[in-house]
Motif scaffolding. Sequence first.
Motif, PDB file in Angstrom:
ATOM      1  N   HIS A 118       0.810  -1.213   0.000  1.00 16.04           N
ATOM      2  CA  HIS A 118       0.000   0.000   0.000  1.00 16.04           C
ATOM      3  C   HIS A 118       0.846   1.268   0.000  1.00 16.04           C
ATOM      4  CE1 HIS A 118       0.970  -0.833   4.272  1.00 16.04           C
ATOM      5  NE2 HIS A 118       1.032   0.485   4.368  1.00 16.04           N
ATOM      6  N   GLU A 119       0.178   2.347  -0.388  1.00 20.13           N
ATOM      7  CA  GLU A 119       0.630   3.694  -0.084  1.00 20.13           C
ATOM      8  C   GLU A 119      -0.127   4.119   1.165  1.00 20.13           C
ATOM      9  OE1 GLU A 119       0.609   8.305  -1.872  1.00 20.13           O
ATOM     10  OE2 GLU A 119      -0.188   6.642  -3.057  1.00 20.13           O
ATOM     11  N   LEU A 120       0.592   4.686   2.142  1.00 21.56           N
ATOM     12  CA  LEU A 120      -0.020   5.060   3.406  1.00 21.56           C
ATOM     13  C   LEU A 120      -0.333   6.553   3.440  1.00 21.56           C
ATOM     14  CD1 LEU A 120      -0.867   4.480   6.332  1.00 21.56           C
ATOM     15  CD2 LEU A 120       1.514   4.823   7.006  1.00 21.56           C
ATOM     16  N   PHE A 121      -1.580   6.856   3.774  1.00 20.62           N
ATOM     17  CA  PHE A 121      -2.005   8.232   4.017  1.00 20.62           C
ATOM     18  C   PHE A 121      -2.354   8.376   5.497  1.00 20.62           C
ATOM     19  CE2 PHE A 121      -3.278   7.087  -0.284  1.00 20.62           C
ATOM     20  CZ  PHE A 121      -2.749   8.125  -1.041  1.00 20.62           C
ATOM     21  N   HIS A 122      -2.038   9.506   6.076  1.00 24.07           N
ATOM     22  CA  HIS A 122      -2.566   9.809   7.402  1.00 24.07           C
ATOM     23  C   HIS A 122      -3.367  11.103   7.326  1.00 24.07           C
ATOM     24  CE1 HIS A 122       0.631  12.826   8.347  1.00 24.07           C
ATOM     25  NE2 HIS A 122       1.446  11.984   7.718  1.00 24.07           N
ATOM     26  N   ILE A 123      -4.448  11.120   8.073  1.00 28.67           N
ATOM     27  CA  ILE A 123      -5.372  12.247   8.061  1.00 28.67           C
ATOM     28  C   ILE A 123      -5.456  12.776   9.474  1.00 28.67           C
ATOM     29  CG2 ILE A 123      -7.705  13.028   7.545  1.00 28.67           C
ATOM     30  CD1 ILE A 123      -6.457   9.739   6.104  1.00 28.67           C
ATOM     31  N   GLU A 153      -5.343   6.601   9.643  1.00 27.17           N
ATOM     32  CA  GLU A 153      -4.491   6.039   8.602  1.00 27.17           C
ATOM     33  C   GLU A 153      -5.348   5.299   7.583  1.00 27.17           C
ATOM     34  OE1 GLU A 153      -0.544   5.221  11.401  1.00 27.17           O
ATOM     35  OE2 GLU A 153      -1.636   3.537  10.507  1.00 27.17           O
ATOM     36  N   VAL A 154      -5.059   5.544   6.317  1.00 28.26           N
ATOM     37  CA  VAL A 154      -5.787   4.906   5.213  1.00 28.26           C
ATOM     38  C   VAL A 154      -4.772   4.352   4.231  1.00 28.26           C
ATOM     39  CG1 VAL A 154      -7.387   5.274   3.291  1.00 28.26           C
ATOM     40  CG2 VAL A 154      -7.793   6.421   5.482  1.00 28.26           C
ATOM     41  N   PHE A 155      -5.028   3.150   3.737  1.00 29.41           N
ATOM     42  CA  PHE A 155      -4.173   2.521   2.735  1.00 29.41           C
ATOM     43  C   PHE A 155      -4.778   2.712   1.345  1.00 29.41           C
ATOM     44  CE2 PHE A 155      -3.140  -0.970   6.067  1.00 29.41           C
ATOM     45  CZ  PHE A 155      -2.223  -0.130   6.684  1.00 29.41           C
ATOM     46  N   ARG A 156      -3.907   2.853   0.346  1.00 25.16           N
ATOM     47  CA  ARG A 156      -4.330   2.719  -1.050  1.00 25.16           C
ATOM     48  C   ARG A 156      -3.608   1.517  -1.637  1.00 25.16           C
ATOM     49  NH1 ARG A 156      -3.807   7.146  -5.882  1.00 25.16           N
ATOM     50  NH2 ARG A 156      -1.594   7.035  -5.303  1.00 25.16           N
ATOM     51  N   ASP A 157      -4.384   0.592  -2.155  1.00 33.21           N
ATOM     52  CA  ASP A 157      -3.855  -0.649  -2.710  1.00 33.21           C
ATOM     53  C   ASP A 157      -2.916  -0.349  -3.871  1.00 33.21           C
ATOM     54  OD1 ASP A 157      -3.401  -3.193  -3.594  1.00 33.21           O
ATOM     55  OD2 ASP A 157      -5.440  -3.537  -4.319  1.00 33.21           O
ATOM     56  N   GLN A 158      -1.670  -0.785  -3.739  1.00 29.38           N
ATOM     57  CA  GLN A 158      -0.702  -0.577  -4.819  1.00 29.38           C
ATOM     58  C   GLN A 158      -1.079  -1.368  -6.062  1.00 29.38           C
ATOM     59  OE1 GLN A 158       1.341   1.776  -4.648  1.00 29.38           O
ATOM     60  NE2 GLN A 158       2.823   1.691  -2.986  1.00 29.38           N
ATOM     61  N   GLY A 159      -1.795  -2.484  -5.869  1.00 27.19           N
ATOM     62  CA  GLY A 159      -2.208  -3.288  -7.014  1.00 27.19           C
ATOM     63  C   GLY A 159      -3.459  -2.805  -7.695  1.00 27.19           C
ATOM     64  N   GLY A 160      -4.148  -1.849  -7.084  1.00 24.81           N
ATOM     65  CA  GLY A 160      -5.325  -1.266  -7.719  1.00 24.81           C
ATOM     66  C   GLY A 160      -6.612  -2.037  -7.543  1.00 24.81           C
TER      67      GLY A 160
END
Length: 510
Positions: free
Chosen positions: A295-300, A368-375
């Motif tokens: 994943h790419e990690l985002f924090h809010i 924290e939110v993940f974005r799937d690197q594989g889409g």
Amino acid sequence: MTVDHDRWQYPGCPFLADRASADRPTPGGGRLRNEADAAMDGLSEAVGLISQVRPCRDASTSSTDAAMHLHADTAPRAGPATAVGHQPGIPLLGVGMRFLVLNRTPLIQRRYDRFFGDAHEVVLITDAAAVPADAEERDAVLAGYAHVEIVKDFHFNADVELLALELHEKWGFERLIAVSEFDLLRGARLRTFMGIAGQSPHDVTAFRDKFAMKSILQEAGVPVLPFAAVTHATDLLGFVVEHGYPLVVKPRRGGGSMDIEVLRSPDDLPELLARHPELGTDDGGQLLVETYLDHELFHIDGVLRGGEVQLVWPSSQGDTTCLDIRQGRSIRSALMDPEDPLAEPLREMTLKALAALPAPDDCVFHAEVFRDQGGKAGLVFNEIAARMGGGLIEEMIELGFGVRLPEFHIRSLSANNPPLLPERPLRMAGLMLFPPRPGTLVDVPDRCPVPGVSAYNQHAKPGTVLTGALLSTEKIASVLVTGTSRQDVERILAEVHDWFHEHTVIADPA
């Protein structure tokens, strides 16, 4: 100041009389404490005969010293009619409210005395490690409190709770403030016992216990990865059968990425079970397992005031994760541009999570939110905490928005001129942490010449023998930068990264 007690008053004031453990009644006495009245009625009995915290003023005590204790000529002002220990006729010490603060953050950074202002009486119980070693600095940061107690081994010291109850018997606190991740439940238990307003243990557990949190979020339709509680080894084995590898195992009430383990194959399982023998006992363990996602990690990060959102802003850690720092790799983060197409979905997901959970009307939060690197999975919610993010996130937010969120929160609670929060960043900002790795630190820069750097700090000196990082916030150096956009900030951070590793030498262990 020589320290040879587990607890002391600051400074020059008699210790609370020591009492043998057998003489200390168990708080609650076995009675239910679900209602405020029960807590208030039983407090004196539960705490027992409390030794007086006597004000001190003698030839060896400076005027600053005297400010650390109950005022010499005046007892604590009376509490409201419902407060334990209220004695009619006791003179009041000014106006406002009485706050008890539990603290483990360096007091140079957390100037609660300034945040609350002069209208309130603030009593502080603080970790000894949070108090400056320099005498002048120590006097300066402690001078603004009505009373201070300094406690060694704060994290594992149950005497903190007894001390808080003793002080409440004398002061009749109206609010208890505990903003550290590891004090949220402690503070909630004390509030319930004291019968004062604020987050309850039930509400805090929804943020602190990852299984409870994810269960609530899943029920509310917030996307989360498959997960399960792990009390015994069979729970983990059953999850493996259903979901396979890789997977992540973590403490349900952990923090700072401590003790998080990624199992990539059956070969990793015996070592994990060996490290957690409690999984084979009847009492079991307190772990969580979930599927692993590249994943790419985002924090809010943001803040609520009176139930209204004052700020909610996303940042991206790019291709770095919190686990990287435990592998000796640097991590970075950068505020996202207002026009970033992912910014609004990240805000909306975070607000949906807050709405599902029993969030307090006033709090700082970090999600924290993940974005799937594989889409395939898109955005997946990881977790949210009712506290400030660590690892210089507080400083990065301040650099971008001009406000420290914990200060805004405390000033809001105490009606002490909270600063205005801009709707969008005043400038784009980012951070980078450089972690230790096993070896001896031979050379590390003490300043950074890269343009765009706002602050560079060296956290370890040459000659230091290093071990690997256990927490995602451990570092030998750190940097804060500003730029015109997220892309510009990340370009500067990449330049700093290359410069730092070119000029830092760590000798391998012998």
